[in-house]
Design an enzyme around this catalytic site. Sequence first.
Site, PDB file in Angstrom:
ATOM      1  N   SER A  60      58.398 -28.218  42.305  1.00 41.99           N
ATOM      2  CA  SER A  60      59.590 -28.007  41.478  1.00 41.99           C
ATOM      3  C   SER A  60      59.520 -28.773  40.160  1.00 41.99           C
ATOM      4  CB  SER A  60      60.845 -28.436  42.232  1.00 41.99           C
ATOM      5  OG  SER A  60      60.930 -27.795  43.485  1.00 41.99           O
TER       6      SER A  60
HETATM    7  N1  SAH Z   1      60.133 -29.489  46.676  1.00 42.06           N
HETATM    8  C1  SAH Z   1      58.879 -28.783  46.788  1.00 42.06           C
HETATM    9  C2  SAH Z   1      59.127 -27.331  46.500  1.00 42.06           C
HETATM   10  C3  SAH Z   1      58.092 -26.432  46.974  1.00 42.06           C
HETATM   11  S1  SAH Z   1      58.443 -24.728  46.663  1.00 42.06           S
HETATM   12  C4  SAH Z   1      57.930 -29.368  45.781  1.00 42.06           C
HETATM   13  O1  SAH Z   1      58.400 -29.805  44.729  1.00 42.06           O
HETATM   14  O2  SAH Z   1      56.722 -29.381  45.996  1.00 42.06           O
HETATM   15  C5  SAH Z   1      59.420 -24.320  48.056  1.00 42.06           C
HETATM   16  C6  SAH Z   1      58.773 -24.481  49.383  1.00 42.06           C
HETATM   17  O3  SAH Z   1      59.633 -23.872  50.352  1.00 42.06           O
HETATM   18  C7  SAH Z   1      57.422 -23.791  49.559  1.00 42.06           C
HETATM   19  O4  SAH Z   1      56.477 -24.734  49.981  1.00 42.06           O
HETATM   20  C8  SAH Z   1      57.668 -22.734  50.614  1.00 42.06           C
HETATM   21  O5  SAH Z   1      56.571 -22.521  51.476  1.00 42.06           O
HETATM   22  C9  SAH Z   1      58.833 -23.319  51.367  1.00 42.06           C
HETATM   23  N2  SAH Z   1      59.620 -22.361  52.130  1.00 42.06           N
HETATM   24  C10 SAH Z   1      59.970 -21.092  51.802  1.00 42.06           C
HETATM   25  N3  SAH Z   1      60.690 -20.520  52.790  1.00 42.06           N
HETATM   26  C11 SAH Z   1      60.780 -21.453  53.777  1.00 42.06           C
HETATM   27  C12 SAH Z   1      61.380 -21.470  55.073  1.00 42.06           C
HETATM   28  N4  SAH Z   1      62.043 -20.412  55.556  1.00 42.06           N
HETATM   29  N5  SAH Z   1      61.275 -22.598  55.802  1.00 42.06           N
HETATM   30  C13 SAH Z   1      60.616 -23.688  55.341  1.00 42.06           C
HETATM   31  N6  SAH Z   1      60.026 -23.722  54.129  1.00 42.06           N
HETATM   32  C14 SAH Z   1      60.108 -22.628  53.350  1.00 42.06           C
END
Ligand code: SAH
Length: 211
Positions: A60
């Site tokens: 993010s």
């Molecule tokens: N805060 C993280 C954001 C990653 S993007 C960072 O800054 O690195 C969002 C993440 O949510 C991804 O890794 C994706 O795989 C995860 N995600 C999407 N749907 C999901 C679900 N149903 N359960 C758990 N994780 C999920």
Amino acid sequence: MTSQRTRQRLIQRLIEQGIKDTQVLTLMESTPRHIFLDEALSHRAYEDTSLPIGFGQTLSQPYIVARMTELLRTHAPDAQLVLEIGTGSGYQTAILAGLFEQIYSVERIKPLQDKARKRLTELGYRNVMLKHADGHFGWSQDKQFDAILSAAAPRQVPQELLDQLAPNGVLVIPIGEASQTLVMVKNTDEGFVTTEIEPVKFVPLLGGTTR
Ligand code: SAH
């Protein structure tokens, strides 16, 4: 590229965009965002932009990490137990772990979770629990959280997340598909109160898990 001056420039940008919480700003200045990226991208770690972490997912944007964290601290100031949906790189997890007592974080893509676990362990975080699961269902039905933060966008707020919100608890979550809004839901004595925060762009909250 990962110098103190580069980090300070990022913090200055966050301030210009309206982030006021000095504890959030100080913590983001000292937390090594470059550790949460693959080496080829680490030179861009202190730009205020989201960056790819593989599997079609992104780390993010610093502004949004700061904004969501600030919302939790402002509206759930006594929060201890925090649930994060979408561990991804683990960067937001690290920021939460520096401010709240115990962090529970769910990720549906196993290799991302494995990398995040390695980084968080190497950096010495001991108050983080990670789980490979579909975050639509929160952590577990018998647990309640003072704050919940989702880094992925569903079409509507999953009922299970509301069920796992403690009294006075606060959920911050992006909602929508092509056009998304960051919303905050507070569990008040009079029921759930929803406030729209601002337009955002997150990856979708997907169903099921991937090994
Ligand atoms: N805060 C993280 C954001 C990653 S993007 C960072 O800054 O690195 C969002 C993440 O949510 C991804 O890794 C994706 O795989 C995860 N995600 C999407 N749907 C999901 C679900 N149903 N359960 C758990 N994780 C999920």
